[in-house]
Design an enzyme around this catalytic site. Structure first.
Site, PDB file in Angstrom:
ATOM      1  N   ARG A  50       0.851  -1.192   0.000  1.00 46.04           N
ATOM      2  CA  ARG A  50       0.000   0.000   0.000  1.00 46.04           C
ATOM      3  C   ARG A  50       0.887   1.244   0.000  1.00 46.04           C
ATOM      4  O   ARG A  50       2.095   1.159   0.168  1.00 46.04           O
ATOM      5  CB  ARG A  50      -0.936  -0.009   1.220  1.00 46.04           C
ATOM      6  CG  ARG A  50      -0.163  -0.365   2.493  1.00 46.04           C
ATOM      7  CD  ARG A  50      -0.580   0.328   3.702  1.00 46.04           C
ATOM      8  NE  ARG A  50      -0.477   1.751   3.605  1.00 46.04           N
ATOM      9  CZ  ARG A  50       0.692   2.421   3.757  1.00 46.04           C
ATOM     10  NH1 ARG A  50       1.845   1.798   3.999  1.00 46.04           N
ATOM     11  NH2 ARG A  50       0.705   3.738   3.655  1.00 46.04           N
ATOM     12  N   GLY A  51       0.222   2.404  -0.148  1.00 48.82           N
ATOM     13  CA  GLY A  51       0.989   3.645  -0.279  1.00 48.82           C
ATOM     14  C   GLY A  51       1.192   3.891  -1.771  1.00 48.82           C
ATOM     15  O   GLY A  51       1.508   2.963  -2.523  1.00 48.82           O
ATOM     16  N   ALA A  52       1.013   5.162  -2.172  1.00 45.94           N
ATOM     17  CA  ALA A  52       0.942   5.463  -3.599  1.00 45.94           C
ATOM     18  C   ALA A  52       2.172   4.997  -4.400  1.00 45.94           C
ATOM     19  O   ALA A  52       2.038   4.238  -5.372  1.00 45.94           O
ATOM     20  CB  ALA A  52       0.687   6.951  -3.773  1.00 45.94           C
ATOM     21  N   ARG A  91      -7.207  -0.121  -7.252  1.00 47.94           N
ATOM     22  CA  ARG A  91      -7.465   1.030  -6.380  1.00 47.94           C
ATOM     23  C   ARG A  91      -7.471   2.296  -7.253  1.00 47.94           C
ATOM     24  O   ARG A  91      -6.571   2.470  -8.081  1.00 47.94           O
ATOM     25  CB  ARG A  91      -6.390   1.148  -5.274  1.00 47.94           C
ATOM     26  CG  ARG A  91      -6.351  -0.060  -4.350  1.00 47.94           C
ATOM     27  CD  ARG A  91      -5.494   0.187  -3.121  1.00 47.94           C
ATOM     28  NE  ARG A  91      -6.141   1.094  -2.184  1.00 47.94           N
ATOM     29  CZ  ARG A  91      -5.529   1.613  -1.111  1.00 47.94           C
ATOM     30  NH1 ARG A  91      -4.262   1.328  -0.872  1.00 47.94           N
ATOM     31  NH2 ARG A  91      -6.186   2.413  -0.297  1.00 47.94           N
ATOM     32  N   GLN A 196      -2.867   2.555   9.763  1.00 50.71           N
ATOM     33  CA  GLN A 196      -1.525   2.622   9.150  1.00 50.71           C
ATOM     34  C   GLN A 196      -0.550   3.417  10.026  1.00 50.71           C
ATOM     35  O   GLN A 196       0.650   3.170  10.018  1.00 50.71           O
ATOM     36  CB  GLN A 196      -1.605   3.279   7.764  1.00 50.71           C
ATOM     37  CG  GLN A 196      -2.269   2.441   6.692  1.00 50.71           C
ATOM     38  CD  GLN A 196      -3.747   2.752   6.571  1.00 50.71           C
ATOM     39  OE1 GLN A 196      -4.398   3.119   7.538  1.00 50.71           O
ATOM     40  NE2 GLN A 196      -4.301   2.575   5.389  1.00 50.71           N
ATOM     41  N   ASP A 237      -1.574  10.876  -2.376  1.00 53.60           N
ATOM     42  CA  ASP A 237      -1.891   9.877  -3.399  1.00 53.60           C
ATOM     43  C   ASP A 237      -2.087  10.494  -4.773  1.00 53.60           C
ATOM     44  O   ASP A 237      -1.968   9.812  -5.786  1.00 53.60           O
ATOM     45  CB  ASP A 237      -3.143   9.094  -2.997  1.00 53.60           C
ATOM     46  CG  ASP A 237      -2.818   8.170  -1.857  1.00 53.60           C
ATOM     47  OD1 ASP A 237      -2.773   8.641  -0.702  1.00 53.60           O
ATOM     48  OD2 ASP A 237      -2.546   6.979  -2.117  1.00 53.60           O
ATOM     49  N   ASN A 247      -5.114  12.665   0.061  1.00 59.85           N
ATOM     50  CA  ASN A 247      -4.312  11.791   0.931  1.00 59.85           C
ATOM     51  C   ASN A 247      -5.273  11.047   1.850  1.00 59.85           C
ATOM     52  O   ASN A 247      -6.488  11.246   1.799  1.00 59.85           O
ATOM     53  CB  ASN A 247      -3.284  12.615   1.728  1.00 59.85           C
ATOM     54  CG  ASN A 247      -2.254  11.723   2.408  1.00 59.85           C
ATOM     55  OD1 ASN A 247      -1.718  10.809   1.770  1.00 59.85           O
ATOM     56  ND2 ASN A 247      -1.977  11.944   3.661  1.00 59.85           N
ATOM     57  N   LYS A 248      -4.721  10.190   2.670  1.00 57.71           N
ATOM     58  CA  LYS A 248      -5.518   9.344   3.563  1.00 57.71           C
ATOM     59  C   LYS A 248      -6.581  10.130   4.307  1.00 57.71           C
ATOM     60  O   LYS A 248      -6.308  11.236   4.793  1.00 57.71           O
ATOM     61  CB  LYS A 248      -4.557   8.643   4.533  1.00 57.71           C
ATOM     62  CG  LYS A 248      -5.191   7.776   5.584  1.00 57.71           C
ATOM     63  CD  LYS A 248      -6.099   6.702   5.024  1.00 57.71           C
ATOM     64  CE  LYS A 248      -5.422   5.805   4.001  1.00 57.71           C
ATOM     65  NZ  LYS A 248      -6.390   4.947   3.258  1.00 57.71           N
TER      66      LYS A 248
END
Ligand code: MRU
Length: 347
Positions: A50-52, A91, A196, A237, A247-248
């Protein structure tokens, strides 16, 4: 600079991709050996990786897996395109995923009826991986230059080595700042609902010997009010052409609180996160995730079946709340459409 050892988030090993399974951290350090696209797509969907930047790189290596698993098929190119479509469907928000897939499609376009396209795709994936590591190092230095010595930094989600090739974006700034005495300690939002921040950022920072305290997301505004935050540093992201930042979920409230308390709000992201084709934050597709992430705490049911849910994975922080965006070629202060295009060259 960067004495911290990169996190082994993803590595190409012989003929397959090895992923550090982020679903089971920090209790267990376990790896997934990925040899087919369905397993890779599942790993991305379920946030094992995960994570862009990391999902972009995983997809770049995914193109290699697609080529290996379709070798000797007469319709190989067509089949690889279908497999890349599967990865692109995992995603929707992080633009890095689409960016890396597009680069691999261009590699495929550039080789006419090749006997074996695996080496080309693999060397491109390795190049993207190295570029990401170098971008982290550069962002770390540009970003830590912005911090006052001894700063207390608040971050959200995980924008570290686990979210990239191994060093991170926001956490690269923190690593570099720590080594130069510009960061004294870090607060990490726990980052509901998948935690996270609590599970991954605190694991990463503890591993690097950087003092970290986890707080509930809902406590962040009180932390600002207590004068405990000198700077906010987060990842992204997707950054729209006008500087709006996805972002998150939970990032936007931090930007609002930072603004209210006069604390600088920094976004660290590589050029692969800038999306010149998305005009504003309103055009960014925000991933909606399922009920299961909200309704249970371990085995325990938290919500009555009658209750509905709303579970967006990301939010958008308007550009006017962003003090500066840090990327590998420099810093854009008070980002606007014009200043972003001047820096990135998309003028
Ligand atoms: O849902 P996730 O864990 O993939 O979300 C990750 C984030 O929001 C990160 O902050 C972002 O991808 C930047 S990572 C360098």
């Amino acid at each position: 600079m960067f004495e911290v050892e990169p996190v082994p988030t993803l590595r190409w090993v012989d003929d397959h991709l090895r992923l550090l399974d982020q679903r089971v951290l920090p209790q267990t350090v376990e790896f997934l050996e990925i040899r087919d696209i369905d397993s890779l797509a599942e790993a991305i969907r379920t946030l094992a990786v995960r994570g862009a930047p990391a999902i972009g790189l995983a997809a770049a290596y995914g193109a290699v897996i697609a080529a290996i698993t379709t070798k000797n098929r007469p319709d190989q190119r067509h089949r690889i395109d279908q497999l890349l479509d599967v990865l692109a469907g995992t995603r929707p928000t992080a633009v890095n995923l689409f960016h890396c897939i597009e680069i691999q499609r261009q590699v495929l376009d550039g080789v006419e009826d090749p006997p074996d396209i695996v080496p080309e795709l693999l060397s491109t994936a390795h190049r993207l991986f190295e570029e990401d590591l170098n971008a982290s190092r550069a962002m770390g230095r540009f970003g830590s230059d912005l911090l006052e010595p001894g700063s207390i930094v608040l971050t959200h989600c995980n924008a570290g080595g686990l979210a990239t090739s191994g060093l991170g974006t926001a956490l690269a700034v923190i690593y570099d700042g720590w080594e130069r005495g510009r960061v004294a300690r870090v607060y990490a939002d726990e980052t509901r609902p998948l935690l996270q921040g609590a599970r991954l950022t605190s694991w990463e920072l503890a591993r690097a010997g950087i003092p970290v305290q986890v707080l509930p997301d809902s406590a962040a505004a009180s932390l600002f009010a207590a004068g405990e935050v000198d700077a906010v540093v987060v990842g992204s992201d997707r950054i729209a052409a006008n500087g709006d930042v996805a972002n998150k979920i939970g990032t936007y409230p931090l930007a609002l609180a930072a603004d209210r308390h006069g604390v600088p709000f920094y976004v660290a992201a590589p050029l692969s996160t800038f999306d010149a084709d998305t005009s504003t934050g309103a055009d960014i597709l925000i991933e909606q995730r399922g009920r299961g992430e909200l309704e249970c705490y371990g085995e325990r049911l938290l919500m009555p079946l009658e209750a509905g849910f709303w579970n967006p994975a990301f939010d958008v922080t308007p550009a006017d709340l962003v003090t500066a965006i840090i990327c590998e070629i420099g810093v854009v202060r008070q980002p606007t459409r014009r200043s972003i295009s001047q820096l990135t060259g998309n003028v």
